[in-house]
Design a protein around this motif. Structure first.
Motif, short mmCIF file in Angstrom:
data_model
loop_
_atom_site.label_atom_id
_atom_site.label_comp_id
_atom_site.label_asym_id
_atom_site.label_seq_id
_atom_site.Cartn_x
_atom_site.Cartn_y
_atom_site.Cartn_z
N GLU A 83 0.82 -1.21 0.00
CA GLU A 83 0.00 0.00 0.00
C GLU A 83 0.85 1.26 0.00
O GLU A 83 0.34 2.35 -0.23
CB GLU A 83 -0.89 -0.01 1.24
CG GLU A 83 -0.15 0.28 2.54
CD GLU A 83 -0.90 -0.16 3.78
OE1 GLU A 83 -1.07 -1.38 3.92
OE2 GLU A 83 -1.27 0.70 4.58
N ARG A 136 -8.27 -8.18 -2.20
CA ARG A 136 -6.83 -8.20 -2.43
C ARG A 136 -6.23 -9.38 -1.69
O ARG A 136 -6.64 -9.67 -0.56
CB ARG A 136 -6.23 -6.90 -1.90
CG ARG A 136 -4.71 -6.88 -1.85
CD ARG A 136 -4.22 -5.66 -1.09
NE ARG A 136 -2.80 -5.65 -0.89
CZ ARG A 136 -2.18 -5.05 0.12
NH1 ARG A 136 -2.89 -4.41 1.04
NH2 ARG A 136 -0.87 -5.08 0.23
N GLU A 174 -2.33 -11.09 -0.64
CA GLU A 174 -0.95 -10.61 -0.54
C GLU A 174 -0.04 -11.69 0.04
O GLU A 174 -0.36 -12.28 1.07
CB GLU A 174 -0.91 -9.34 0.32
CG GLU A 174 0.44 -8.65 0.37
CD GLU A 174 1.28 -9.10 1.55
OE1 GLU A 174 2.45 -9.51 1.33
OE2 GLU A 174 0.77 -9.07 2.68
N GLN A 202 -5.02 -5.40 7.84
CA GLN A 202 -5.30 -4.21 7.03
C GLN A 202 -4.07 -3.53 6.48
O GLN A 202 -3.97 -3.26 5.30
CB GLN A 202 -6.09 -3.18 7.85
CG GLN A 202 -6.35 -1.86 7.12
CD GLN A 202 -6.01 -0.64 7.95
OE1 GLN A 202 -6.06 -0.66 9.16
NE2 GLN A 202 -5.67 0.45 7.28
N SER A 203 -3.16 -3.21 7.39
CA SER A 203 -2.11 -2.27 6.96
C SER A 203 -0.72 -2.71 7.35
O SER A 203 -0.44 -3.01 8.52
CB SER A 203 -2.36 -0.89 7.54
OG SER A 203 -1.33 0.00 7.12
N GLU A 204 0.18 -2.68 6.38
CA GLU A 204 1.58 -2.98 6.64
C GLU A 204 2.27 -1.82 7.36
O GLU A 204 3.38 -1.99 7.87
CB GLU A 204 2.30 -3.25 5.32
CG GLU A 204 2.54 -2.00 4.48
CD GLU A 204 2.80 -2.29 3.02
OE1 GLU A 204 1.87 -2.81 2.37
OE2 GLU A 204 3.90 -2.00 2.53
N THR A 205 1.62 -0.67 7.39
CA THR A 205 2.33 0.50 7.92
C THR A 205 2.44 0.45 9.44
O THR A 205 3.37 1.02 10.00
CB THR A 205 1.65 1.81 7.49
OG1 THR A 205 0.32 1.86 8.02
CG2 THR A 205 1.59 1.93 5.99
N ARG A 213 -2.17 -13.68 3.25
CA ARG A 213 -2.90 -12.54 3.80
C ARG A 213 -3.99 -12.13 2.83
O ARG A 213 -3.78 -12.13 1.62
CB ARG A 213 -1.94 -11.37 3.99
CG ARG A 213 -2.61 -10.06 4.34
CD ARG A 213 -1.59 -8.93 4.28
NE ARG A 213 -2.19 -7.62 4.47
CZ ARG A 213 -1.70 -6.49 3.98
NH1 ARG A 213 -0.58 -6.51 3.27
NH2 ARG A 213 -2.30 -5.35 4.19
N VAL A 214 -5.16 -11.81 3.36
CA VAL A 214 -6.23 -11.24 2.55
C VAL A 214 -6.55 -9.87 3.11
O VAL A 214 -6.41 -9.62 4.31
CB VAL A 214 -7.48 -12.14 2.54
CG1 VAL A 214 -7.17 -13.44 1.81
CG2 VAL A 214 -7.98 -12.45 3.94
N GLU A 215 -6.97 -8.96 2.23
CA GLU A 215 -7.16 -7.58 2.67
C GLU A 215 -8.34 -6.95 1.96
O GLU A 215 -8.44 -7.01 0.73
CB GLU A 215 -5.88 -6.78 2.43
CG GLU A 215 -5.88 -5.38 3.02
CD GLU A 215 -6.36 -4.34 2.01
OE1 GLU A 215 -7.32 -3.58 2.33
OE2 GLU A 215 -5.79 -4.30 0.90
N GLY A 216 -9.22 -6.39 2.73
CA GLY A 216 -10.32 -5.57 2.24
C GLY A 216 -10.61 -4.57 3.35
O GLY A 216 -11.74 -4.49 3.82
N CYS A 217 -9.56 -3.91 3.78
CA CYS A 217 -9.60 -2.99 4.94
C CYS A 217 -10.24 -3.73 6.12
O CYS A 217 -9.83 -4.83 6.45
CB CYS A 217 -10.28 -1.67 4.60
SG CYS A 217 -9.95 -0.37 5.84
N ALA A 236 -3.39 5.41 7.91
CA ALA A 236 -3.46 4.06 7.36
C ALA A 236 -4.88 3.75 6.87
O ALA A 236 -5.07 3.10 5.85
CB ALA A 236 -3.02 3.03 8.39
#
Lengths: 389, 389
Positions: free
Chosen positions: A53, A78, A80, B51-54, B78-82, B124
């Motif tokens: 991101e 998504r 990853e 959610q976030s890598e940050t 990993r799956v991501e949709g916020c 984020a």
């Protein structure tokens, strides 16, 4: 449970661009759907592989692309696994279709790596290492792969020049690939004279930073036949995935166990053996990877994967006749991280449908794709694709 | 194709912690596997919502957790949709088991939001909006939901005090939930007197920033029976997902179409109707969400979802008898973004197995989970869980 088909593919410009990730996706989508009904009339679900991101400050890429493609009320997400993200998306598409969950799934990959500059890419990729145990050392992707390459040179009768020849071969292949980021040859001296990034790996042993997007439309055989003639389809015959260690600290540095397992599963599902594979896109993020993977997936005996640039008749006994990285590989076709797994499928699609132009491998019937995330054995996703007609 | 079971669940501390995401996962894993064989002997695949890598500068959470759980050569991603990431992980586990791909899949959710402070979380989360079209305006999650709340007040006979009562109810529920981040009551005046974050939403209308992890072990019915008595299992009876618009600009602001579709699919798969649902965890990231979702999933008539805090006999005609957010919801149980969808399943598991202590809904037989990512209709993932014995 009949094997799904790839009914169409598309790929954006790969390289350093002024386009956003969504723009790149639009290019790939437009190519894939040329002559087909609108995506909204066909696609039941969408997966997108996307690594970071941080490049565009953008998450929710599933919804972002589904909305842009005009889809409504469909599952979209998504996935990853760093550089294996694209193949993870393809794998979901294949599994959803063959299990009967959906008739048509769009597997996508997108990455806009240049948005953060080279230091941005280095930083974003370092997030694939263990934060608590490894990142703090300052280790980078090239320096970890350099450990593998050093070990390879130590264990086997191999030289830096042989690594260089893998880069030379992949650049040569890319000259025949209009999709490639670098469509020019390099010679062994150029590779050997390039700066060390992390010894023994030099600049020309490393895949570039790339923007790019690619899509593959995976459907039931019945739907594929409605959308395209049989000779414009490819069979998604097998898929496998295997995660092991994030860290390089506790593993065999010169054998990628997960690649062996994932590819073994894909072979078994497809009913083929390594020796049946005609063309393979393996994850040559660094030249050493191509050698390691050739051995781990059964193409070459241990210590002899480094002979991949040689013509089949000059390789050691135990090698198959496979043609490796006909696209130019990550090295020269380019490596837009989350898109790479789908870009590999695009190359296999072109080889298996006889559309690979001057890089066509005659009689190519069976392809293996090997997409990796993190360093070597962190996660591997493999697919076997076969000619449909 | 018999419905999979949730054979076990686990949940970490939720709140502001000094733990890493992996530490939090370890807590949840230890709870889930207490008395069971080692994960490596049971688990065939792992999905993690994150959610976030940050927050932790960490991607590849699939491999990271699989390795930590002692798994080898399994698919892990990993799956991501916020904020819908957790339910996306659960959904994959359910689909993989019911389609026969695996016998046991570990669905995980992890988020370490506090690592970047409140401004880090705000930044984020803003990555969930459209970079090209919305982020540049500086709009935040609360300000987007405030638009929905303003519209709700405009269209319906509703007041800010009624929004406040949703927060009061969820805080009251959380006092009986030892897992909750805020186990204390608040009164209507406290909510109404709290600062506006984005009018009409005030501080106490908003879910907090939370660290947390949760896991759910999804298995075949046969394997579940080997691992646990029937009254410690839950049936994963239905799942649905629907993505629509990232932007709030082009949609009905007071009806979440995707939630309607995703929940409708889950109801249909489970063979139930909205009126059959006894307990529901809906995505109350902001108080207005609970009202909107109650209407969108069929619990309440349009404009009357805001009555969710009232006892069933005092609600308007057309309301079901459902108990909403018995855990305390995102508002008071806490909202560790990628873990929330699994934490919702943990609450439903406890309600359906009669382990919910002082917040137990007597006779709870059917639960709905609604997990959202982005603002309202960006993506919704719904599950119907049912009592197994």
């Amino acid at each position: 449970m009949s094997a799904p088909r790839i009914a169409s593919v598309g790929c954006s410009t790969i390289g350093r661009t002024d386009l956003t990730g969504r723009d790149l996706f639009s290019q790939a989508l437009a190519e894939a759907f040329e002559g087909l009904p609108d995506p909204a009339e066909v696609v039941d679900a969408l997966y997108v592989g996307n690594q970071s991101e941080t490049y565009e400050h953008q998450i929710m890429y599933g919804t972002l692309l589904a909305e842009w493609a005009g889809l409504r009320n469909v599952p979209a997400e998504r996935v990853e696994g760093c550089a294996a993200a694209g193949a993870l998306a393809l794998r979901h598409a294949v599994e959803d279709v063959r299990r009967g969950t959906h008739d048509a799934v769009l597997a996508c990959g997108v990455e806009k790596m240049t948005a953060g500059g080279t230091s941005g890419a280095t930083d974003a990729l370092s997030a694939a290492f263990d934060r608590a145990l490894e990142q703090r050392s300052g280790i980078t992707a090239p320096s970890q792969y350099a450990l593998l390459a050093q070990r390879y040179l130590h264990e086997h009768d191999a030289t830096e020049e042989e690594f260089a020849r893998i880069a030379v071969k992949n650049h040569r292949n890319a000259t025949a690939n209009p999709r490639a980021q670098y469509q020019q040859e390099v010679d062994v001296e150029t590779v050997l004279d390039s700066s060390y990034v992390a010894p023994p790996l030099k600049l020309f042993d490393c895949a570039p930073v790339s923007d790019g997007a690619a899509v593959a439309l995976v459907t039931t055989p019945e739907l594929a036949d409605e959308l395209a003639p049989a000779d414009e389809q490819v069979v998604a015959a097998g898929t496998g995935a295997a995660a092991n260690n994030i860290s390089v600290a506790e593993r065999d540095l010169t054998f990628v166990e997960g690649a062996n397992v994932a590819s073994g599963t894909a072979y078994e599902e497809a009913g083929v053996e390594a020796s049946d594979v005609d063309v393979a896109e393996v994850h040559d993020a660094f030249t050493v990877c191509e050698a390691l993977l050739a051995e781990s997936v059964g193409f070459a005996p241990r210590g002899r994967g480094i002979e991949s640039p040689l013509p089949p008749e000059e390789r050691s006994e135990g090698w198959t006749d496979v043609h490796l990285s006909t696209s130019g590989g990550l090295k020269a076709r380019g490596h837009p991280i989350g898109a790479t797994g789908i870009a590999q499928a695009v190359e296999a699609y072109e080889q298996l449908t006889g559309r690979a132009g001057d890089r066509q491998v005659e009689g190519a019937d069976t392809a293996l794709l090997v997409n990796e995330g993190g360093v070597a054995d962190a996660v591997t996703v493999s697919h076997v694709l076969r000619r449909a007609a």
